[in-house]
Design an enzyme around this catalytic site. Structure first.
Site, PDB file in Angstrom:
ATOM      1  CE1 TYR A  22      -1.152  -8.905  -2.402  1.00 26.04           C
ATOM      2  CE2 TYR A  22       0.132  -8.932  -4.727  1.00 26.04           C
ATOM      3  CZ  TYR A  22      -0.088  -8.824  -3.253  1.00 26.04           C
ATOM      4  OH  TYR A  22       1.533  -8.229  -2.855  1.00 26.04           O
ATOM      5  CG  ASN A  73      -3.684  -4.056   2.332  1.00 22.54           C
ATOM      6  OD1 ASN A  73      -2.245  -4.254   3.384  1.00 22.54           O
ATOM      7  ND2 ASN A  73      -3.503  -5.215   1.613  1.00 22.54           N
ATOM      8  CG  HIS A  99      -0.402  -7.517   5.518  1.00 19.29           C
ATOM      9  ND1 HIS A  99      -0.243  -6.493   4.785  1.00 19.29           N
ATOM     10  CD2 HIS A  99      -0.257  -7.218   6.572  1.00 19.29           C
ATOM     11  CE1 HIS A  99       0.386  -5.894   5.542  1.00 19.29           C
ATOM     12  NE2 HIS A  99       0.034  -5.976   6.646  1.00 19.29           N
ATOM     13  CG  MET A 100      -5.547  -8.843   0.252  1.00 16.02           C
ATOM     14  SD  MET A 100      -5.644  -8.923  -1.860  1.00 16.02           S
ATOM     15  CE  MET A 100      -6.903 -10.027  -2.031  1.00 16.02           C
TER      16      MET A 100
HETATM   17  O1  LIG Z   1       0.602  -4.062  -1.481  1.00 20.30           O
HETATM   18  C1  LIG Z   1       1.335  -5.093  -0.877  1.00 20.30           C
HETATM   19  C2  LIG Z   1       0.097  -5.975   0.005  1.00 20.30           C
HETATM   20  C3  LIG Z   1      -0.152  -7.029   0.821  1.00 20.30           C
HETATM   21  O2  LIG Z   1      -0.075  -5.801   1.725  1.00 20.30           O
HETATM   22  C4  LIG Z   1      -0.896  -8.008   0.874  1.00 20.30           C
HETATM   23  O3  LIG Z   1      -1.826  -7.444   0.937  1.00 20.30           O
HETATM   24  O4  LIG Z   1      -0.634  -8.975   0.927  1.00 20.30           O
HETATM   25  C5  LIG Z   1       1.366  -7.674   1.072  1.00 20.30           C
HETATM   26  C6  LIG Z   1       2.726  -6.221   0.769  1.00 20.30           C
HETATM   27  O5  LIG Z   1       4.030  -7.063   1.222  1.00 20.30           O
HETATM   28  C7  LIG Z   1       2.743  -5.683  -0.341  1.00 20.30           C
HETATM   29  O6  LIG Z   1       3.901  -4.675  -0.483  1.00 20.30           O
END
Ligand SMILES: O=C1C[C@@](O)(C(=O)O)C[C@@H](O)[C@@H]1O
Length: 159
Positions: A22, A73, A99-100
């Protein structure tokens, strides 16, 4: 125009959580950037994050008639958050799913989302940028709806 930016569980840990995936940017930094852009783009933005599904449902219900769109998200609720999806579809609030990380490259449960089908669009895998791209996308969508018929009539099916 009023757009909510909604984050599911653990997105408050940005900057600490899995930085290889992230990045090191914090949510505060993303929010500051979005507030700056919102001023330039003349849009009201509202931020909400919770680790509890019901709290996200409550937030959407409280804002139901005030919102023109949502950037969401769903994070850890992506595969299971039916009550959040129900709240969004209750009056057809248009939403962009973000999704990041590249959830398709990660695979497994990361790659599954019950929010995919009803979203007006998706922004995935571009780290912190997904939020501003998502905001731009939902704004454009709302504007386009308004040029055809009133967005709220569209949502309630009154047209
Ligand atoms: O908490 C997250 C972050 C997420 O939503 C992302 O922003 O990439 C991807 C999801 O699979 C994960 O559970």
């Amino acid at each position: 125009m009023k757009i909510a930016i909604v984050n599911g569980p653990n997105m408050n840990l940005l900057g600490l959580r899995e930085t290889g995936i992230y990045g090191t940017v914090t949510w505060k930094q993303i929010e500051d950037r979005l507030n700056k852009l919102a001023g330039e783009w003349q849009v009201d933005v509202l931020f909400f994050q919770s680790n509890h599904e019901g709290e996200i449902v409550d937030f959407i219900q409280q804002q139901l008639h005030a919102l023109d769109g949502v950037v969401i998200n769903p994070a850890g609720f992506s595969k299971t958050g039916y009550s959040i999806l129900d709240a969004l579809t209750a009056v057809g609030i248009p939403y962009v799913e973000v999704h990041m990380s590249n959830i398709f490259e990660r695979g497994g449960w990361h790659a599954e989302s019950i929010f995919f089908a009803n979203a007006v669009g998706h922004v995935i895998g571009l780290k912190a940028n997904v939020y501003e791209l998502g905001l731009r996308g939902i704004m454009q969508h709302v504007k386009e709806q308004r040029t055809s018929i009133s967005g709220k009539e569209w949502r309630t099916g009154a047209h």
